[in-house]
Design a protein around this motif. Sequence first.
Motif, PDB file in Angstrom:
ATOM      1  N   THR A   1      -5.441   0.313   0.950  1.00  0.00           N
ATOM      2  CA  THR A   1      -6.852   0.383   0.564  1.00  0.00           C
ATOM      3  C   THR A   1      -7.559  -0.842   1.125  1.00  0.00           C
ATOM      4  N   TRP A   2      -8.720  -0.614   1.742  1.00  0.00           N
ATOM      5  CA  TRP A   2      -9.559  -1.715   2.234  1.00  0.00           C
ATOM      6  C   TRP A   2     -10.812  -1.782   1.391  1.00  0.00           C
ATOM      7  N   GLY A   3     -11.181  -2.999   0.966  1.00  0.00           N
ATOM      8  CA  GLY A   3     -12.301  -3.191   0.057  1.00  0.00           C
ATOM      9  C   GLY A   3     -13.673  -3.115   0.676  1.00  0.00           C
ATOM     10  N   GLY A   4     -13.757  -2.841   1.965  1.00  0.00           N
ATOM     11  CA  GLY A   4     -15.055  -2.687   2.607  1.00  0.00           C
ATOM     12  C   GLY A   4     -15.631  -3.996   3.109  1.00  0.00           C
TER      13      GLY A   4
ATOM     14  N   LYS B   1     -13.745  -7.336   2.060  1.00  0.00           N
ATOM     15  CA  LYS B   1     -12.836  -7.464   3.203  1.00  0.00           C
ATOM     16  C   LYS B   1     -11.370  -7.670   2.793  1.00  0.00           C
ATOM     17  N   ILE B   2     -11.008  -7.305   1.581  1.00  0.00           N
ATOM     18  CA  ILE B   2      -9.619  -7.442   1.144  1.00  0.00           C
ATOM     19  C   ILE B   2      -8.858  -6.152   1.436  1.00  0.00           C
ATOM     20  N   CYS B   3      -7.657  -6.308   1.966  1.00  0.00           N
ATOM     21  CA  CYS B   3      -6.780  -5.170   2.227  1.00  0.00           C
ATOM     22  C   CYS B   3      -5.600  -5.233   1.278  1.00  0.00           C
ATOM     23  N   TRP B   4      -5.332  -4.121   0.573  1.00  0.00           N
ATOM     24  CA  TRP B   4      -4.177  -4.018  -0.311  1.00  0.00           C
ATOM     25  C   TRP B   4      -3.168  -3.060   0.309  1.00  0.00           C
ATOM     26  N   LEU B   5      -1.962  -3.542   0.558  1.00  0.00           N
ATOM     27  CA  LEU B   5      -0.880  -2.720   1.101  1.00  0.00           C
ATOM     28  C   LEU B   5      -0.084  -2.135  -0.053  1.00  0.00           C
ATOM     29  N   LYS B   6       0.277  -0.843   0.035  1.00  0.00           N
ATOM     30  CA  LYS B   6       0.882  -0.110  -1.072  1.00  0.00           C
ATOM     31  C   LYS B   6       2.282   0.391  -0.706  1.00  0.00           C
ATOM     32  N   ASN B   7       3.142   0.458  -1.719  1.00  0.00           N
ATOM     33  CA  ASN B   7       4.485   0.998  -1.488  1.00  0.00           C
ATOM     34  C   ASN B   7       4.643   2.413  -2.036  1.00  0.00           C
ATOM     35  N   ARG B   8       3.529   3.028  -2.446  1.00  0.00           N
ATOM     36  CA  ARG B   8       3.548   4.419  -2.902  1.00  0.00           C
ATOM     37  C   ARG B   8       2.338   5.168  -2.349  1.00  0.00           C
ATOM     38  N   LYS B   9       2.554   6.417  -2.007  1.00  0.00           N
ATOM     39  CA  LYS B   9       1.452   7.252  -1.565  1.00  0.00           C
ATOM     40  C   LYS B   9       0.425   7.384  -2.681  1.00  0.00           C
ATOM     41  N   ASP B  10      -0.836   7.203  -2.349  1.00  0.00           N
ATOM     42  CA  ASP B  10      -1.950   7.250  -3.311  1.00  0.00           C
ATOM     43  C   ASP B  10      -1.890   6.111  -4.325  1.00  0.00           C
ATOM     44  N   GLY B  11      -1.073   5.077  -4.072  1.00  0.00           N
ATOM     45  CA  GLY B  11      -0.937   3.986  -5.029  1.00  0.00           C
ATOM     46  C   GLY B  11      -0.099   4.413  -6.223  1.00  0.00           C
ATOM     47  N   ALA B  12      -0.320   3.763  -7.362  1.00  0.00           N
ATOM     48  CA  ALA B  12       0.461   4.081  -8.561  1.00  0.00           C
ATOM     49  C   ALA B  12       0.009   5.379  -9.203  1.00  0.00           C
ATOM     50  N   ASP B  13      -1.177   5.836  -8.849  1.00  0.00           N
ATOM     51  CA  ASP B  13      -1.728   7.056  -9.439  1.00  0.00           C
ATOM     52  C   ASP B  13      -2.540   7.753  -8.367  1.00  0.00           C
TER      53      ASP B  13
END
Length: 284
Positions: free
Chosen positions: A151-154, A158-170
């Motif tokens: 997810t990119w915060g726009g 300008k913060i990018c969050w890298l995830k280890n699950r599809k669609d995040g935790a939910d």
Amino acid sequence: LLLLLLAPGQEGRVMHDVKCDEAVIGVVMWGSDLYMVNTDDFESCVDMCRDIDDCKSVSYLTTEYECYLKDQFSDYGEGLSLWGGYEHMDLDCPWSLKDKHELLESDIPGLIDCRMNNKNFDGANIRSFVGNSFEKCVTTCQKTEGCIAMTWGGELSKICWLKNRKDGADKATQMMGFTSLNMDCLDVGLKESCRLQDVAMPGADLIAQHADSVDACQTLCEERDRCRAFTYEELDSNCWMKGKNDGDEGQVDQVGSVSMNLDCLEQSDLEPYVEREVIVVQLE
């Protein structure tokens, strides 16, 4: 100034990806202190750092007027951390002199179709960092082990969050200005970009087998030792598996054929830096 905001479910350490001489709000660099002094404002803190030979960056606690002078840039050690009330700046950092690769959305196959505008993936964070663009966020995820979504915060955060699950935790939630993406969607776009329509690769044949589709032909090639490329003839469903890239005679026009070199999928490792124009306050 760049303002960093946290969305619900988004937290953690940010890695360096900010411009030189640019104040970033909401982050702090822990450690590497020369010493702390009290100054009237952030600008005075920066001016003091410029007058000290060993000072490379500053973190400033605005509520307490505390100026932390640093002998390292923010890419040192653990990097920056999200922390309200602080501002940080790297001064005259060496990477500001480096050429930057301008990566566009069109450079990443399938990106336009795969991006989920105004969507946020909560939780399941690997890490976060300050990234100048959505494209930078995507290419960093591609290079990070275990990253399958982001997810990119726009432009605002300008913060990018890298995830280890599809669609995040939910499941994805509505969040104005945010952009999210599941990396498996890009795999489809990349595969399509590597396939050459109406192109054959004569020669260097290992074997020809029947295949119901291009996907089936690719799978046959991937499972066969020494197969480096294939040509699929859609009219008779023949899958010609090749022992070398481009066959013996190179790529030739042939209507109704689809060809691909398998290593095309491995050569999609794009440069991880993205530079974008942003409005900043330059401090003299």
